[in-house]
Design a protein around this motif. Structure first.
Motif: not given
Length: 322
Positions: A9-16, A44-50, A301-309
């Protein structure tokens, strides 16, 4: 079964989530790609956030590289074992994926799979900026933010080969060295620097012909003031936050600035255009300078990669190694 990183669902990296899914066999006009890497981009981040909505559940990632392991009916341009890269097709955070064959491009020996996987979308974005949004010619002056970032590392040497002069902004001295190595003629250092004043001084009071801003609200006003009359302003991201307010009066008639919100996904949606853009982008990557891919993360570790970026902790082009 194939491991993928799925967004619930759209939101934070916890949704990955790192899960197994059945990919299936390629249909007509498709290939199945066994991926060796997938790039990590702000889109990818913009899509993750909705911000850029996707149907859920979704597999993020819009660029990658790997080896063809099956071809569908009617596919003649690829054979099993071909090494290819692609850009602009959602679904890259996966060990294997189905891909429209027209999205694939064979990679020459001098372009590694890691470089293609982490850089092709940014290279296509550079093509869009330098050839479509603003036609760069010898002497064009460019201001680009995040001069040590992945997009700037491709835009700057490409623009230099076209005869442009480039001013980059960075946050630290170390990043300034990277920006200069990638082709910047001059660098503005520090988040509180007088960007517009420095740009005007550098251009004898005129302002730059072309401003490329991927930061958003924190730099928008300074970028606007730094742009020359009848210049071009391209807003290519909102890493620092979305634009709060923009009106026609901000752009003209006194400034007479052409303002663009260009979408590389839209730019790459046409197969005929895509073929020429992806080829030119691969050629640009092979032209140098030599680039170090990184930082690298495991697919899980995709969530860590997105957070780092997202947090500005990376330089260069992040890669999920598969």
């Amino acid at each position: 079964m194939t491991h993928v990183v799925e967004l619930s669902a759209p939101g934070g990296v916890q949704n990955l989530s790192f899960v197994s899914r059945e990919i299936g066999t390629p249909g007509p006009g498709e290939i199945r790609l066994r991926q060796t890497g997938a790039g990590v981009n702000f889109i990818d981040i913009y899509q993750r956030k909705g911000i850029y909505p996707l149907s859920m559940p979704a597999v993020l990632g819009v660029e990658g590289a790997g080896v063809v392991e099956a071809v569908g009916e009617g596919v003649t341009q690829f054979a099993v074992g071909d090494r290819i890269g692609y850009a602009g097709a959602v679904g890259g955070y996966a060990e294997a994926r189905l891909l429209p064959a027209w999205r694939g491009a064979k990679l020459p020996q001098d372009v590694s799979s890691e470089l293609a996987a982490s850089s092709l979308l940014r290279a296509c974005t550079a093509h869009m900026l330098l050839h479509k949004v603003h036609q760069v010619t010898p002497g064009t002056t460019i201001l680009i933010h995040a001069g040590a970032g992945g997009l700037a590392s491709i835009v700057m040497p490409w623009a230099k080969r076209m005869g442009a002069r480039i001013m980059a902004t960075v946050s630290t001295d170390a990043k300034a060295d990277l920006a200069l190595a990638n082709g910047a003629d001059t660098v503005i250092i520090g988040r509180n620097a007088d960007i517009a004043g420095e740009a005007r001084k550098w251009t004898d009071g005129l302002g730059v012909d072309f401003t490329i801003d991927g930061i958003g609200e924190p730099t928008f006003r300074a970028s606007l003031e730094a742009t020359a009359k009848f210049g071009t302003f391209a807003s290519v991201g909102q890493a620092g936050g979305p634009l709060v307010k923009l009106s026609a009066n901000d752009l003209g008639p006194q400034r007479s600035v052409a303002f663009h919100l260009p979408s590389v996904m839209a730019y790459l949606a046409d197969p005929l255009r895509y073929e020429s853009v992806i080829r030119a982008s691969i050629t640009a990557l092979s032209a140098g300078p030599e680039r170090m891919v990184g930082p690298k993360f495991a697919l899980s570790d995709a969530s860590a990669a997105q957070s780092s970026l997202e947090n500005g902790a990376t330089t260069g082009m992040p890669l999920l190694v598969i």
